[in-house]
Write a protein that holds these residues in place. Sequence first.
Motif, PDB file in Angstrom:
ATOM      1  N   PRO A 139       0.827  -1.350   0.023  1.00 12.13           N
ATOM      2  CA  PRO A 139       0.088  -0.121  -0.158  1.00 12.13           C
ATOM      3  C   PRO A 139       0.857   1.040   0.066  1.00 12.13           C
ATOM      4  O   PRO A 139       1.936   1.091   0.533  1.00 12.13           O
ATOM      5  CB  PRO A 139      -0.977  -0.077   1.115  1.00 12.13           C
ATOM      6  CG  PRO A 139      -0.695  -1.414   1.635  1.00 12.13           C
ATOM      7  CD  PRO A 139       0.508  -2.031   1.078  1.00 12.13           C
ATOM      8  N   ALA A 140       0.359   2.160  -0.611  1.00 13.10           N
ATOM      9  CA  ALA A 140       1.155   3.639  -0.890  1.00 13.10           C
ATOM     10  C   ALA A 140       1.558   4.160   0.478  1.00 13.10           C
ATOM     11  O   ALA A 140       2.815   4.835   0.591  1.00 13.10           O
ATOM     12  CB  ALA A 140       0.189   4.470  -1.360  1.00 13.10           C
ATOM     13  N   ASP A 141       0.612   3.988   1.418  1.00  8.16           N
ATOM     14  CA  ASP A 141       1.057   4.567   2.873  1.00  8.16           C
ATOM     15  C   ASP A 141       2.296   4.039   3.548  1.00  8.16           C
ATOM     16  O   ASP A 141       3.267   4.446   4.034  1.00  8.16           O
ATOM     17  CB  ASP A 141      -0.157   4.741   3.827  1.00  8.16           C
ATOM     18  CG  ASP A 141      -0.743   3.540   4.087  1.00  8.16           C
ATOM     19  OD1 ASP A 141      -0.559   2.613   3.208  1.00  8.16           O
ATOM     20  OD2 ASP A 141      -1.317   3.154   5.325  1.00  8.16           O
ATOM     21  N   ILE A 142       2.336   2.697   3.330  1.00 12.78           N
ATOM     22  CA  ILE A 142       3.290   1.836   3.866  1.00 12.78           C
ATOM     23  C   ILE A 142       4.819   1.927   3.148  1.00 12.78           C
ATOM     24  O   ILE A 142       5.906   2.216   3.624  1.00 12.78           O
ATOM     25  CB  ILE A 142       3.173   0.334   3.687  1.00 12.78           C
ATOM     26  CG1 ILE A 142       1.946  -0.159   4.608  1.00 12.78           C
ATOM     27  CG2 ILE A 142       4.298  -0.544   4.071  1.00 12.78           C
ATOM     28  CD1 ILE A 142       1.538  -1.442   4.677  1.00 12.78           C
ATOM     29  N   GLN A 143       4.604   2.427   1.815  1.00 14.22           N
ATOM     30  CA  GLN A 143       5.824   2.507   0.975  1.00 14.22           C
ATOM     31  C   GLN A 143       6.399   3.874   1.234  1.00 14.22           C
ATOM     32  O   GLN A 143       7.529   4.076   1.533  1.00 14.22           O
ATOM     33  CB  GLN A 143       5.447   2.648  -0.479  1.00 14.22           C
ATOM     34  CG  GLN A 143       6.385   2.851  -1.698  1.00 14.22           C
ATOM     35  CD  GLN A 143       5.948   3.569  -2.997  1.00 14.22           C
ATOM     36  OE1 GLN A 143       4.540   3.864  -2.927  1.00 14.22           O
ATOM     37  NE2 GLN A 143       6.765   3.355  -3.909  1.00 14.22           N
ATOM     38  N   ARG A 144       5.570   4.792   1.493  1.00 13.65           N
ATOM     39  CA  ARG A 144       5.858   6.275   1.745  1.00 13.65           C
ATOM     40  C   ARG A 144       6.751   6.202   3.164  1.00 13.65           C
ATOM     41  O   ARG A 144       7.568   6.864   3.354  1.00 13.65           O
ATOM     42  CB  ARG A 144       4.841   7.298   1.797  1.00 13.65           C
ATOM     43  CG  ARG A 144       5.324   8.780   1.978  1.00 13.65           C
ATOM     44  CD  ARG A 144       4.044   9.451   1.803  1.00 13.65           C
ATOM     45  NE  ARG A 144       3.939   9.966   0.469  1.00 13.65           N
ATOM     46  CZ  ARG A 144       4.705  10.672   0.020  1.00 13.65           C
ATOM     47  NH1 ARG A 144       5.390  11.850   0.406  1.00 13.65           N
ATOM     48  NH2 ARG A 144       4.168  11.158  -1.585  1.00 13.65           N
ATOM     49  N   ALA A 145       6.181   5.439   4.086  1.00  9.92           N
ATOM     50  CA  ALA A 145       6.601   5.536   5.581  1.00  9.92           C
ATOM     51  C   ALA A 145       8.073   5.023   5.390  1.00  9.92           C
ATOM     52  O   ALA A 145       9.150   5.278   6.028  1.00  9.92           O
ATOM     53  CB  ALA A 145       5.870   4.715   6.441  1.00  9.92           C
ATOM     54  N   ARG A 146       8.355   3.735   4.559  1.00 13.30           N
ATOM     55  CA  ARG A 146       9.564   2.823   4.490  1.00 13.30           C
ATOM     56  C   ARG A 146      10.512   3.828   3.832  1.00 13.30           C
ATOM     57  O   ARG A 146      11.724   3.977   4.377  1.00 13.30           O
ATOM     58  CB  ARG A 146       9.523   1.984   3.646  1.00 13.30           C
ATOM     59  CG  ARG A 146       8.616   0.648   4.106  1.00 13.30           C
ATOM     60  CD  ARG A 146       8.381  -0.472   3.026  1.00 13.30           C
ATOM     61  NE  ARG A 146       7.613  -1.457   3.606  1.00 13.30           N
ATOM     62  CZ  ARG A 146       7.336  -2.672   2.996  1.00 13.30           C
ATOM     63  NH1 ARG A 146       7.250  -2.410   1.654  1.00 13.30           N
ATOM     64  NH2 ARG A 146       6.551  -3.457   3.367  1.00 13.30           N
ATOM     65  N   VAL A 147      10.211   4.653   2.650  1.00 11.96           N
ATOM     66  CA  VAL A 147      10.982   5.701   2.127  1.00 11.96           C
ATOM     67  C   VAL A 147      11.616   6.558   2.872  1.00 11.96           C
ATOM     68  O   VAL A 147      12.950   7.119   3.016  1.00 11.96           O
ATOM     69  CB  VAL A 147      10.706   5.841   0.551  1.00 11.96           C
ATOM     70  CG1 VAL A 147      11.631   6.639  -0.260  1.00 11.96           C
ATOM     71  CG2 VAL A 147      10.354   4.620  -0.222  1.00 11.96           C
ATOM     72  N   LEU A 148      10.778   7.432   3.420  1.00 18.32           N
ATOM     73  CA  LEU A 148      11.290   8.740   4.216  1.00 18.32           C
ATOM     74  C   LEU A 148      11.976   8.320   5.478  1.00 18.32           C
ATOM     75  O   LEU A 148      12.269   9.087   6.187  1.00 18.32           O
ATOM     76  CB  LEU A 148       9.842   9.149   4.553  1.00 18.32           C
ATOM     77  CG  LEU A 148       9.113  10.001   3.402  1.00 18.32           C
ATOM     78  CD1 LEU A 148       7.831  10.819   3.754  1.00 18.32           C
ATOM     79  CD2 LEU A 148       9.974  10.871   2.603  1.00 18.32           C
TER      80      LEU A 148
END
Length: 204
Positions: A139-148
């Motif tokens: 999911p996009a929210d998990i992706q964003r949290a991982r990258v940031l």
Amino acid sequence: MTNQSQHKPFILGLTGSIGMGKSTVADMFRELDVPVFDADAAVHILQGPNGALLEPIEAAFPGTTGPEGVDRQKLGAAVLSDRAALAKLESIVHPAVAQMRADFLAENGEAPIMVFDIPLLFEKGGADTVDAIVVVSAPADIQRARVLARPNMTTQKFDYILGLQMPDAEKRARADHIIDTGVSLEETRQIVQNLVTKLSPPLA
């Protein structure tokens, strides 16, 4: 039986957008004794100390290399917002990586399944070079949290990288297989195991 096709590995192209967990999934394939060619790792070798690409990269982007190899921050700054410079860098790097991939294929030619871990598989037109495509997604929210959470990562840099990559929804639509990393590691590992079992040739 000496069918020629028995000696040609089934090649899976493994891809996924930044932060989707592709490296973790690649390690899961390795745990199952599936040979994995890591395009990013090949680039690190080529650009590391005494790497084969240091001289042409320095010639194209002066001041971006040194005794330890390519200074990734300096090189990144030189190409990050300049598509022409990025294309120039890719014209140096991609042929060398392709040669390393060909060598890897020759060395592991007896394996029933092989994985080519290629981050920009769709974007750079490599989809036709593999037998099937596996997209790693979350999911996009998990992706964003991982990258940031990564060092030196900013929202601006993340958004720029996303802009260079095909949208996740489009990758999923074009995939032959999807591996979900938005679940537990155990669940993801089972998905990988099931895929390897499904694609493995029956024992003679």
